[in-house]
Design a protein around this motif. Sequence first.
Motif, short mmCIF file in Angstrom:
data_model
loop_
_atom_site.label_atom_id
_atom_site.label_comp_id
_atom_site.label_asym_id
_atom_site.label_seq_id
_atom_site.Cartn_x
_atom_site.Cartn_y
_atom_site.Cartn_z
N LEU A 78 0.83 -1.21 0.00
CA LEU A 78 0.00 0.00 0.00
C LEU A 78 0.87 1.26 0.00
CD1 LEU A 78 -2.94 -0.91 2.40
CD2 LEU A 78 -2.81 -1.13 -0.08
N GLU A 82 1.08 4.22 -3.07
CA GLU A 82 1.02 5.67 -2.88
C GLU A 82 2.29 6.33 -3.39
OE1 GLU A 82 -0.77 7.52 0.34
OE2 GLU A 82 -2.02 5.82 0.94
N LEU A 96 -4.98 7.79 -6.53
CA LEU A 96 -5.69 8.44 -5.43
C LEU A 96 -6.32 9.74 -5.93
CD1 LEU A 96 -3.16 7.87 -2.53
CD2 LEU A 96 -5.50 7.00 -2.61
N ARG A 103 -10.60 10.58 -1.61
CA ARG A 103 -9.32 9.90 -1.36
C ARG A 103 -9.40 9.00 -0.14
NH1 ARG A 103 -6.34 14.14 -1.98
NH2 ARG A 103 -5.90 14.66 0.20
N VAL A 104 -10.05 9.47 0.91
CA VAL A 104 -10.13 8.64 2.12
C VAL A 104 -11.04 7.43 1.88
CG1 VAL A 104 -12.09 9.76 3.31
CG2 VAL A 104 -10.21 8.76 4.64
N ARG A 107 -8.83 4.95 0.08
CA ARG A 107 -7.90 4.34 1.05
C ARG A 107 -8.62 3.34 1.95
NH1 ARG A 107 -4.96 9.90 1.95
NH2 ARG A 107 -2.92 9.50 1.01
N THR A 108 -9.84 3.65 2.35
CA THR A 108 -10.61 2.76 3.21
C THR A 108 -10.88 1.43 2.50
OG1 THR A 108 -11.66 4.59 4.41
CG2 THR A 108 -12.78 2.46 4.47
N ALA A 110 -9.22 0.16 -0.04
CA ALA A 110 -7.94 -0.53 -0.23
C ALA A 110 -7.51 -1.22 1.06
CB ALA A 110 -6.87 0.45 -0.71
N GLN A 111 -7.74 -0.57 2.19
CA GLN A 111 -7.30 -1.14 3.45
C GLN A 111 -8.21 -2.27 3.94
OE1 GLN A 111 -6.27 1.90 6.34
NE2 GLN A 111 -5.18 3.08 4.78
#
Length: 226
Positions: A78, A82, A96, A103-104, A107-108, A110-111
């Motif tokens: 990850l 980035e 992103l 963007r968040v 990321r959420t 992806a995580q």
Amino acid sequence: MSEAQVTLYTYFRSSCSARLRIALHLKNIQYTPVFVNLLRDEQTTPAHRSINPSGTVPTLFVQRPHQEQPPVIITQSLAALEYLDEAFPDQGPKLLPPDPETRVLVRTLAQIIGCDVQPVTNLRILKRVAPMGADRTVWSKDLIEDGLCAYETLASSSAGRFSVGDQITMADVCLAPAVWGAERVGVDLSAFPTIHRIAQNLEKEDAVQRGHWQTQPDTPEELRAK
């Protein structure tokens, strides 16, 4: 960064490695693969740990144009995704989005894959749970389905052609290999209609096809795409 020399330590069936393969192809970044066979425990050798102390793949190794500068070595996928987005901003799509709210969300998503699904279903963990009597396929299937359920819930509100709108993002780069892993253990993707639709769109993308585990130079002949 266009003249950077990029090396990727990879294994054909590693989903984390596949994320970077897809991203590198999306951004048209030429790279040299170094193959690390996880089944032969090559990732745990002293030589490999000197590069990646975690004893895992992938590792992204970037020698910048000015040779006197030390290379950039990234051992978490990850973080590497980035980095590619920031270091190669003019190559390929942005992984992103520019605004913080979207963007968040990327990321959420992806995580969910990178933190909730992949770590507990990777080879290192499967080797540990097998002596406890756990069925490796059942273990993986249950945990993957839990993660995909969470992903489906969020993506059902944000998806267009892909997970967040109509542009491939870091979320999709993580999702595609997770779907391949889900299919291997018998997850019924029809239970996740948004993910299923996104995955079908992703499979049409050249970068995803080139990053697929069945098309890698280190893929055994009997497992290659026919």
